[in-house]
Design a protein around this motif. Structure first.
Motif, PDB file in Angstrom:
ATOM      1  N   ILE A 194       1.985   1.416   8.635  1.00 11.70           N
ATOM      2  CA  ILE A 194       1.616  -0.013   8.453  1.00 11.70           C
ATOM      3  C   ILE A 194       2.529  -0.827   8.897  1.00 11.70           C
ATOM      4  CG2 ILE A 194       2.435  -0.589   6.289  1.00 11.70           C
ATOM      5  CD1 ILE A 194       0.171  -1.810   5.267  1.00 11.70           C
ATOM      6  N   CYS A 226      -5.657  -6.938   3.122  1.00  4.41           N
ATOM      7  CA  CYS A 226      -6.832  -6.887   2.178  1.00  4.41           C
ATOM      8  C   CYS A 226      -7.612  -5.866   1.495  1.00  4.41           C
ATOM      9  CB  CYS A 226      -8.069  -7.503   3.414  1.00  4.41           C
ATOM     10  SG  CYS A 226      -8.104  -6.379   4.762  1.00  4.41           S
ATOM     11  N   GLY A 227      -6.938  -5.223   2.005  1.00  4.03           N
ATOM     12  CA  GLY A 227      -7.411  -3.430   1.166  1.00  4.03           C
ATOM     13  C   GLY A 227      -8.533  -3.137   1.997  1.00  4.03           C
ATOM     14  N   PHE A 228      -8.886  -3.388   3.250  1.00  2.31           N
ATOM     15  CA  PHE A 228      -9.817  -2.258   3.216  1.00  2.31           C
ATOM     16  C   PHE A 228      -9.928  -1.003   3.933  1.00  2.31           C
ATOM     17  CE2 PHE A 228     -12.789  -6.462   6.062  1.00  2.31           C
ATOM     18  CZ  PHE A 228     -13.338  -6.949   4.349  1.00  2.31           C
ATOM     19  N   CYS A 229      -8.111  -0.727   4.494  1.00  2.00           N
ATOM     20  CA  CYS A 229      -7.896   0.791   4.639  1.00  2.00           C
ATOM     21  C   CYS A 229      -7.418   0.914   3.170  1.00  2.00           C
ATOM     22  CB  CYS A 229      -6.429   0.321   4.940  1.00  2.00           C
ATOM     23  SG  CYS A 229      -5.855  -0.966   4.023  1.00  2.00           S
ATOM     24  N   ILE A 285       0.678  -1.450  -0.203  1.00  2.00           N
ATOM     25  CA  ILE A 285       0.046   0.303  -0.041  1.00  2.00           C
ATOM     26  C   ILE A 285       0.809   1.353  -0.260  1.00  2.00           C
ATOM     27  CG2 ILE A 285      -1.490   1.133   1.544  1.00  2.00           C
ATOM     28  CD1 ILE A 285      -2.395  -1.464   2.127  1.00  2.00           C
ATOM     29  N   CYS A 318      -9.136  -1.936  10.173  1.00  2.00           N
ATOM     30  CA  CYS A 318      -7.975  -2.707   9.903  1.00  2.00           C
ATOM     31  C   CYS A 318      -7.790  -4.063  11.270  1.00  2.00           C
ATOM     32  CB  CYS A 318      -6.791  -2.749   9.496  1.00  2.00           C
ATOM     33  SG  CYS A 318      -5.229  -3.764   9.795  1.00  2.00           S
ATOM     34  N   PRO A 319      -8.258  -5.638   9.628  1.00  2.00           N
ATOM     35  CA  PRO A 319      -9.461  -6.836  10.353  1.00  2.00           C
ATOM     36  C   PRO A 319      -7.790  -7.175  11.555  1.00  2.00           C
ATOM     37  CG  PRO A 319      -9.068  -7.034   8.390  1.00  2.00           C
ATOM     38  CD  PRO A 319      -8.557  -5.450   8.356  1.00  2.00           C
ATOM     39  N   ALA A 320      -6.486  -7.133  11.217  1.00  2.00           N
ATOM     40  CA  ALA A 320      -5.262  -7.626  11.040  1.00  2.00           C
ATOM     41  C   ALA A 320      -4.441  -6.754  12.010  1.00  2.00           C
ATOM     42  CB  ALA A 320      -4.017  -7.989   9.691  1.00  2.00           C
ATOM     43  N   CYS A 330      -0.619  -7.249   7.882  1.00  2.00           N
ATOM     44  CA  CYS A 330      -1.098  -7.070   6.878  1.00  2.00           C
ATOM     45  C   CYS A 330      -1.686  -8.987   6.104  1.00  2.00           C
ATOM     46  CB  CYS A 330      -0.583  -5.743   6.236  1.00  2.00           C
ATOM     47  SG  CYS A 330      -1.567  -6.040   4.651  1.00  2.00           S
ATOM     48  N   ILE A 331      -2.530  -8.515   6.318  1.00  2.00           N
ATOM     49  CA  ILE A 331      -3.242  -9.750   5.180  1.00  2.00           C
ATOM     50  C   ILE A 331      -3.640  -9.416   3.504  1.00  2.00           C
ATOM     51  CG2 ILE A 331      -4.009 -10.970   6.607  1.00  2.00           C
ATOM     52  CD1 ILE A 331      -6.982  -9.900   6.386  1.00  2.00           C
ATOM     53  N   ALA A 375      -2.936  -3.958  11.220  1.00  2.00           N
ATOM     54  CA  ALA A 375      -1.427  -3.799  10.822  1.00  2.00           C
ATOM     55  C   ALA A 375      -1.457  -2.524  10.440  1.00  2.00           C
ATOM     56  CB  ALA A 375      -1.551  -4.370   9.452  1.00  2.00           C
ATOM     57  N   MET A 376      -2.047  -1.665  10.631  1.00  2.00           N
ATOM     58  CA  MET A 376      -2.456   0.116  10.212  1.00  2.00           C
ATOM     59  C   MET A 376      -2.711   0.479  11.832  1.00  2.00           C
ATOM     60  SD  MET A 376      -2.219   1.753   7.569  1.00  2.00           S
ATOM     61  CE  MET A 376      -3.121   1.098   6.231  1.00  2.00           C
TER      62      MET A 376
HETATM   63  S1  SF4 Z   1      -4.586  -3.842   3.604  1.00  2.00           S
HETATM   64 FE1  SF4 Z   1      -5.662  -5.018   5.377  1.00  2.00          FE
HETATM   65  S2  SF4 Z   1      -4.711  -5.825   6.617  1.00  2.00           S
HETATM   66 FE2  SF4 Z   1      -3.572  -4.387   5.519  1.00  2.00          FE
HETATM   67  S3  SF4 Z   1      -3.188  -2.305   6.128  1.00  2.00           S
HETATM   68 FE3  SF4 Z   1      -5.062  -2.201   5.112  1.00  2.00          FE
HETATM   69  S4  SF4 Z   1      -6.884  -3.160   6.512  1.00  2.00           S
HETATM   70 FE4  SF4 Z   1      -5.115  -4.239   7.868  1.00  2.00          FE
END
Ligand code: SF4
Ligand code: SF4
Lengths: 164, 390, 334
Positions: free
Chosen positions: A88, A96-99, A45, A62-64, A93-94, A66-67
């Motif tokens: 980050i 997932c792209g939620f961020c 990212i 962020c589910p993990a 980080c997994i 990581a952020m």
């Molecule tokens: S991609 Fe997912 S796991 Fe990685 S920083 Fe973003 S929200 Fe968190």
């Protein structure tokens, strides 16, 4: 041994022979060839320092874990209040792209970089300042050829040199 | 060691064994005949259900995907469907079709995964390589659609995250034609191979009666002649509008289970074609969420075909209540039960995976078979230990 | 000095130096690589490639051999150490031993005997004993099962294989491999008695655990069967042994059914030897190719193939040979 079974044996062996002499190959010759990933691939990212409004949504979603939001010392001193910016941790980080999807200012963006190797654990943690410097460039021993995956009716998947 | 006078040998197959997966099979054998086989599961238990109680609703999406890595869409979809029931929203039509599209692509590559592993379990490395190689075009399609190879996290409350990329329909058609051509060679070299038939036919027969009584699910159930498929029994996503047959086989043996998977791949390809032909235009995210997104962002998101999350997603609040959802995944029926008490995380989440329901077959089908039949039966069940352990 | 002279005696030099071991090692190096290449091609991939890329990774086996050499050979504490360490050596040696009686050309052989076919066939039956012993000495349940499986297989392929070979001896009225090969100047054995040819081919692959009979070391069932506990170069030895055995049997098969060194363009031992080697090589390669086509049978199925199919077939092929002889088909060129 019934006849139909013999025929089936023959068919199996002939099919094997067919592939021995004329069959596609699906191998991607990594790392000599590296695949140009499709648009919107969820890789490492990118963070844009200037457009970020420090809303913390990325860290919240962020589910993990990581952020994370880091206190930005310089800015906090300058502005006289606590200013936090995202950093980050790629060990968590997994991808997932939620961020990226929740960021209201598009300050976070996907890149197509995925294959980066690190020596240490600590290197993979990017506090805001480092995070904003962009994603690392993967190092290759030999400069790889960029290829594109072409879906093919006859051969399934074919890797062609990418027209960049 | 065997003491004198004892006839049975106890074999510990796994967890360090080439074909055990993340589990241990405790087998008692008398010569070459299996007297008893007990699966010892739990080696990769990750307490998904407990973790869900401390994670926020959106954060649970990647979590539920992880246990069944080859079949992520089923868990993703089932979880989100339960969530949507609680939220009282219904995704737009186009999103439903896209969900179906990904679910079917996923079913194909999940089946190929299962067939490939089964192949190498009975000694055919070619079947393994072919199946895994031919997963690749499908993974490529899924990657173009979602941005990831396996962990799609594609389905979100109220819709999906990406629109159909331009030209994907055409590329999918090419992949489907390729697969159809390859099917002939699969049959010639593998499925009709007399050695394969000898290894699988009549091995591990599950009667219709037992299949129902033991609560077996998915292709393993259908291979015993029970035409039960959640896509028909309780239609969801775009399935009510699509034409497809429920594949069943009568024999109930390992080969029947393999054949059900093979024919389901063909059926899934039929569904993908219909989805691509019939997919309606329209939004891919529920309007109540879409209107929360700032107008400028909404425009750019529509242009790029990539959904932006409204900020409420970070702390999604779900009204108190309970919801159950069911989805037909590649390996069988996935059930989610969510209990919400109105907080940011579920009060309780129950996740029932098909592998967990099918694991009983190890004990049931292996009595009196030969040692070499253990992998032949194991593989035919398409059992995935992490999915069962959760 | 005497030792050197001894070395150049044909009965030592031919089996132990050239072509004997040299050819065998050459074959080992190429065939293991080729087997992986063939399987890879059928399986839509490349196989070994990076060790000497211009020739498609042909020296991969040497790299593997080096790795085996430097790997620590682990001997399990509970194993019967002497038996554990000795069996691979005997296995390899005995798998190779029958080659002493195999002639290379009409004039070039270690020694000529009236019953060389019998000698070869008898010697090939020795090696499996050590596979069984290996399974026992490892003190591992999977090894034990693998050893027992090998034992079962031996009983079911040995007799029909012997009978198939004998049926050819009846046809050529000789047990001498040189005479048998010479007798095929015209028609090859495979045309005279195709049933015996097919049968023997099947049994040959069965006796060397090639697919679909890769039963004693079935990976997904019993890890690696008798070889489970082996590592390092002693594992390399046991792995090589089954290839060597297949090679020796292929030589015999070529002589029995494929005309040996016939047709011979010029009467030179080198050419004759090369011809024989190529034929044997192709047979070994065919065995390697079958791995890409077949999964493996179950042990009971393999045994029933041995007794219910191969055994009757071998009896029939003996009868065919007898009928051919009685019918006065004197194709035997003397
Ligand atoms: S991609 Fe997912 S796991 Fe990685 S920083 Fe973003 S929200 Fe968190
Ligand atoms: S990167 Fe985006 S989501 Fe994160 S704090 Fe900045 S503006 Fe907010």
């Amino acid at each position: 041994m019934s006849l139909s079974r013999t025929v089936r044996h023959a068919k199996a062996i002939l099919t094997g022979f067919k592939y021995l002499f004329a069959g596609p190959r699906l191998t991607l010759m990594y790392p000599d060839d590296i695949q140009e990933l499709p648009e919107g691939y969820r890789g490492m990212i990118e963070y844009d320092w200037d457009s970020c409004i420090k809303c913390s949504l990325c860290a919240m979603v962020c589910p993990a874990d990581a952020m994370k939001m880091y206190v930005s010392k310089e800015e906090s001193e300058r502005e006289g209040k606590v200013v936090k910016r995202p950093g980050i941790n790629y060990t968590r980080c997994i991808f997932c792209g939620f961020c990226v999807d929740i960021c209201p200012t598009d300050s976070l963006r996907f890149t197509k970089v995925h294959d980066v190797a690190y020596y240490t654990y600590e290197e993979q943690i990017y506090p805001p300042a480092e995070f904003s410097k962009g994603v690392p460039r993967p190092l290759y021993l030999r400069e790889p050829r960029k290829v594109r995956a072409v879906l093919d009716e006859r051969r399934g998947i074919r890797y062609e040199p990418a027209r960049s | 060691m065997i003491s004198s006078g004892e006839r049975e040998l106890e074999l510990l197959i796994g967890p360090q064994h080439p074909a055990s997966g993340h589990m241990r099979l405790v087998a008692k054998v008398d010569g070459d005949v299996v007297v008893e086989l007990r699966p010892n599961i739990g080696y990769v238990h990750r307490s998904v259900e407990k973790l869900a109680e401390v994670k926020k609703y959106l954060q649970i999406i990647p979590l539920v995907e992880r246990p069944s890595l080859a079949d992520t869409t089923a868990n993703n979809l089932a979880y989100v469907m339960a969530l949507e029931k609680l939220l009282g929203i219904e995704p737009p039509e186009r999103a439903k079709y896209l969900r179906t599209l990904l679910a079917e692509i996923n079913r194909i590559h999940s089946h190929l995964y299962g067939l490939g592993i089964h192949g190498v379990m009975i000694g055919s490395s070619t079947a393994y390589m072919w199946c895994f190689g031919d997963r690749e075009p499908f993974l490529e399609l899924a990657q173009e659609l979602t941005g990831a190879r396996l962990t799609y996290s594609y389905i979100i409350p109220g819709g999906v995250r990406r629109d159909l990329p331009a030209g994907l329909g055409e590329r999918a058609e090419r992949v489907l034609r390729y697969m159809e051509n390859r099917m002939r060679d699969y049959f010639n070299l593998y499925f009709n191979n007399p050695v394969v038939r000898a290894r699988l036919e009549g091995v591990g027969v599950l009667s219709r009666h037992d299949a129902i009584n033991l609560g077996i699910t998915g292709p393993n159930l259908r291979a015993s002649g029970v035409a039960y498929d959640v896509r028909r029994a309780e239609p969801y996503a775009a399935y009510p509008e699509l034409e497809f047959d429920i594949v069943t086989e009568e024999a109930g043996d390992s080969f029947a289970r393999v054949m059900v998977r093979v024919r389901e791949i063909v059926e899934s390809m039929r569904i993908i074609r219909q989805v691509i032909r019939k997919i309606p235009e329209g939004p891919i995210l529920h309007e109540s969420y879409e209107k929360l997104i700032p107008p400028k962002l909404r425009e750019s998101m529509k242009q790029r075909g990539m959904v932006k999350f409204p900020s409420v997603f970070a702390n999604l609040r779900v009204p108190p209540g309970e919801a159950i959802s069911r989805v037909e995944g590649g390996r069988g029926e996935v059930v989610f039960h969510i209990v919400s008490d109105g907080k940011l995380s579920p009060y309780r989440m129950r996740m029932v995976t098909p592998s967990f329901r099918n694991v009983i077959l190890f004990e049931h089908l292996t009595r009196g078979v030969r040692v070499a039949d253990i992998p032949a039966i194991y593989g035919s069940l398409d059992y995935f230990p992490p999915e069962a352990d959760r | 000095m005497d030792i050197l002279k001894l070395l150049f005696e044909p009965y030592i030099f031919i089996p132990l130096v050239f072509p004997g071991l040299v050819a065998a090692f050459l074959l080992l190096l190429i065939i293991i690589w080729l087997e992986r290449k063939i399987a890879a091609k059928v399986q839509l991939r490349y196989g070994p490639l990076y060790v000497f890329k211009p020739l498609g990774g042909v020296i991969q086996t040497i790299a593997d051999l080096l790795r085996y050499l430097f790997q620590e050979p682990i001997v399990p504490r509970e194993a019967d150490k002497l038996a554990f360490l000795m069996t691979p050596v005997f296995l390899f040696g005995l798998a190779y031993l029958p080659v002493v009686a195999v002639p290379i050309s009409p004039t070039y052989y270690a020694f000529r005997s009236d019953v060389s076919l019998l000698i070869v066939m008898a010697l090939t039956t020795l090696a499996p004993i050590f596979t069984v012993l290996m399974g026992w000495s490892s003190n591992n349940k999977f090894s034990l099962i693998g050893g027992v499986r090998e034992g079962y297989l031996v009983i079911s392929y040995e007799i029909p294989m012997f009978l198939s070979a004998i049926s050819m001896a009846i046809l050529y009225k000789s047990l001498d491999l040189v005479e048998i090969a010479e007798a095929q100047k015209g028609l090859w054995g495979v045309i005279l008695n195709p049933l015996a040819a097919i049968n023997m081919l099947l049994l040959m692959y069965m006796s060397t655990s090639k697919f679909p009979f890769e039963i004693p070391e079935a990976e997904s069932e019993i890890v690696a069967g008798p070889y489970t506990e082996y590592s390092g170069i002693i594992y390399g030895l046991v792995m090589g042994a089954s290839y060597v055995k297949l090679y020796v049997l292929s030589l015999v098969y070529s002589i029995l059914f494929l005309g040996g060194w016939n047709p011979l363009p010029i009467n030179d031992p080198m050419v004759a030897g090369a011809m024989l080697f190529v034929k044997a090589f192709l047979l070994v390669a065919l065995g390697a190719f079958l791995r890409a086509v077949y999964p493996r049978f179950r042990i009971d199925q393999a045994i029933s193939i041995g007794w219910k199919i191969a055994f009757p077939l071998s009896l029939i092929s003996v009868v065919i040979s007898l009928l051919l002889i009685m019918g006065g088909v004197s194709l035997v060129v003397k």
